[in-house]
Design a protein around this motif. Structure first.
Motif, PDB file in Angstrom:
ATOM      1  N   SER A 112      11.826  10.690   5.195  1.00  0.00           N
ATOM      2  CA  SER A 112      11.560  10.799   3.803  1.00  0.00           C
ATOM      3  C   SER A 112      10.555   9.794   3.206  1.00  0.00           C
ATOM      4  N   TYR A 113       9.808   9.390   4.048  1.00  0.00           N
ATOM      5  CA  TYR A 113       8.487   8.786   3.821  1.00  0.00           C
ATOM      6  C   TYR A 113       7.384   9.520   3.736  1.00  0.00           C
ATOM      7  N   THR A 114       6.609   9.337   2.586  1.00  0.00           N
ATOM      8  CA  THR A 114       5.157   9.690   2.629  1.00  0.00           C
ATOM      9  C   THR A 114       4.395   8.607   3.175  1.00  0.00           C
ATOM     10  N   MET A 115       3.435   9.024   4.159  1.00  0.00           N
ATOM     11  CA  MET A 115       2.834   8.247   5.033  1.00  0.00           C
ATOM     12  C   MET A 115       1.248   8.163   4.691  1.00  0.00           C
ATOM     13  N   GLY A 116       0.497   7.148   4.830  1.00  0.00           N
ATOM     14  CA  GLY A 116      -0.958   7.112   4.701  1.00  0.00           C
ATOM     15  C   GLY A 116      -1.638   6.105   5.588  1.00  0.00           C
ATOM     16  N   TRP A 117      -2.907   6.512   5.744  1.00  0.00           N
ATOM     17  CA  TRP A 117      -3.742   5.573   6.483  1.00  0.00           C
ATOM     18  C   TRP A 117      -5.006   4.988   5.443  1.00  0.00           C
ATOM     19  N   PHE A 118      -4.936   3.736   5.520  1.00  0.00           N
ATOM     20  CA  PHE A 118      -6.188   3.176   4.774  1.00  0.00           C
ATOM     21  C   PHE A 118      -7.078   2.381   5.660  1.00  0.00           C
ATOM     22  N   ARG A 119      -8.251   2.075   5.270  1.00  0.00           N
ATOM     23  CA  ARG A 119      -9.133   1.195   6.159  1.00  0.00           C
ATOM     24  C   ARG A 119      -9.834   0.311   5.194  1.00  0.00           C
ATOM     25  N   GLN A 120     -10.422  -0.919   5.902  1.00  0.00           N
ATOM     26  CA  GLN A 120     -10.888  -1.774   5.005  1.00  0.00           C
ATOM     27  C   GLN A 120     -12.099  -2.430   5.916  1.00  0.00           C
ATOM     28  N   ALA A 121     -13.248  -2.223   5.555  1.00  0.00           N
ATOM     29  CA  ALA A 121     -14.595  -2.649   6.405  1.00  0.00           C
ATOM     30  C   ALA A 121     -14.789  -4.070   5.804  1.00  0.00           C
ATOM     31  N   PRO A 122     -15.513  -4.896   6.550  1.00  0.00           N
ATOM     32  CA  PRO A 122     -15.773  -6.413   6.208  1.00  0.00           C
ATOM     33  C   PRO A 122     -16.741  -6.251   4.778  1.00  0.00           C
ATOM     34  N   GLY A 123     -16.029  -7.263   3.892  1.00  0.00           N
ATOM     35  CA  GLY A 123     -16.594  -7.233   2.512  1.00  0.00           C
ATOM     36  C   GLY A 123     -16.451  -6.161   1.586  1.00  0.00           C
ATOM     37  N   LYS A 124     -15.469  -5.320   2.092  1.00  0.00           N
ATOM     38  CA  LYS A 124     -15.219  -4.262   1.227  1.00  0.00           C
ATOM     39  C   LYS A 124     -13.499  -3.979   0.801  1.00  0.00           C
ATOM     40  N   GLU A 125     -13.495  -3.375  -0.142  1.00  0.00           N
ATOM     41  CA  GLU A 125     -11.889  -3.211  -0.485  1.00  0.00           C
ATOM     42  C   GLU A 125     -11.274  -2.191   0.281  1.00  0.00           C
ATOM     43  N   SER A 130       9.103   9.019  -0.385  1.00  0.00           N
ATOM     44  CA  SER A 130       8.735  10.105  -0.967  1.00  0.00           C
ATOM     45  C   SER A 130       7.442   9.860  -1.583  1.00  0.00           C
ATOM     46  N   GLY A 131       7.163  10.570  -2.767  1.00  0.00           N
ATOM     47  CA  GLY A 131       6.069  10.391  -3.509  1.00  0.00           C
ATOM     48  C   GLY A 131       4.723  11.300  -3.175  1.00  0.00           C
ATOM     49  N   SER A 132       3.843  11.411  -4.078  1.00  0.00           N
ATOM     50  CA  SER A 132       2.795  12.286  -3.766  1.00  0.00           C
ATOM     51  C   SER A 132       1.714  11.684  -2.887  1.00  0.00           C
ATOM     52  N   ASP A 148      -3.615   5.133  -4.469  1.00  0.00           N
ATOM     53  CA  ASP A 148      -3.867   3.739  -4.673  1.00  0.00           C
ATOM     54  C   ASP A 148      -3.222   2.712  -3.707  1.00  0.00           C
ATOM     55  N   PRO A 149      -3.528   1.830  -2.901  1.00  0.00           N
ATOM     56  CA  PRO A 149      -3.018   1.142  -1.985  1.00  0.00           C
ATOM     57  C   PRO A 149      -1.502   0.643  -2.382  1.00  0.00           C
ATOM     58  N   GLN A 150      -1.495   0.256  -3.774  1.00  0.00           N
ATOM     59  CA  GLN A 150      -0.620  -0.605  -4.301  1.00  0.00           C
ATOM     60  C   GLN A 150       0.810   0.450  -4.368  1.00  0.00           C
ATOM     61  N   ALA A 151       0.464   1.881  -4.323  1.00  0.00           N
ATOM     62  CA  ALA A 151       1.609   2.611  -4.444  1.00  0.00           C
ATOM     63  C   ALA A 151       2.230   2.539  -3.102  1.00  0.00           C
ATOM     64  N   TYR A 152       1.978   1.853  -1.985  1.00  0.00           N
ATOM     65  CA  TYR A 152       2.780   1.713  -0.773  1.00  0.00           C
ATOM     66  C   TYR A 152       3.302   0.609  -0.570  1.00  0.00           C
ATOM     67  N   PRO A 153       4.355   0.318  -0.535  1.00  0.00           N
ATOM     68  CA  PRO A 153       5.079  -0.966  -0.228  1.00  0.00           C
ATOM     69  C   PRO A 153       5.059  -1.536   1.131  1.00  0.00           C
ATOM     70  N   TYR A 154       5.056  -0.541   1.916  1.00  0.00           N
ATOM     71  CA  TYR A 154       5.275  -1.236   3.406  1.00  0.00           C
ATOM     72  C   TYR A 154       3.977  -0.800   4.199  1.00  0.00           C
ATOM     73  N   TRP A 155       3.369  -2.023   5.038  1.00  0.00           N
ATOM     74  CA  TRP A 155       2.041  -1.754   5.876  1.00  0.00           C
ATOM     75  C   TRP A 155       2.279  -2.386   7.144  1.00  0.00           C
ATOM     76  N   GLY A 156       1.587  -1.629   7.892  1.00  0.00           N
ATOM     77  CA  GLY A 156       1.349  -2.333   9.292  1.00  0.00           C
ATOM     78  C   GLY A 156       0.236  -3.474   9.297  1.00  0.00           C
TER      79      GLY A 156
END
Length: 125
Positions: A31-44, A101-103, A108-116
């Protein structure tokens, strides 16, 4: 509640490939929409890709389109990010994220409440 554990990061040469995995706990993973995000040094932290709960739809940021493939196996509570033709600019900590669920078009990272905890990907030139 969903707990996420990423694996598969490492050091790779430019042009090479890596596959990231993210294993999720919980009985309602499908039931979960899943996402991948990344963060490089010094960047958002930035959006990389998302996949719908059933796996039928995916969305990618422009810089990875045609090189990365996001897939999921709901029977195994696991998602995968296959990364091909890696570039030095792909170097970052990669995070798996989940939202009920969700689009897939909400970047927006803040749309995702659960993180690894994140897994480091380093691409050498």
């Amino acid at each position: 509640q969903v707990q996420l554990v990423e694996s598969g990061g490492g050091l790779e040469q430019a042009g090479g490939s890596l596959r990231l995995s993210c294993a999720a706990s919980g009985r309602t993973f499908s039931s979960y929409t899943m996402g991948w995000f990344r963060q490089a040094p010094g960047k958002e932290r930035e959006f990389v890709a998302a996949i719908s709960a059933g796996g039928a739809s995916t969305y990618y940021t422009d810089s990875v389109k045609g090189r990365f493939t996001f897939s999921r196996d709901n029977a195994k509570n696991t998602v995968y990010l296959q990364m091909n033709s890696l570039k030095p600019e792909d170097t970052a900590v990669y995070y798996c994220a989940a939202r009920f669920s969700g689009s897939i078009y909400n970047l927006d990272p803040q749309a995702y409440p659960y993180w690894g905890q994140g897994t480091q990907v380093t691409v050498s030139s």
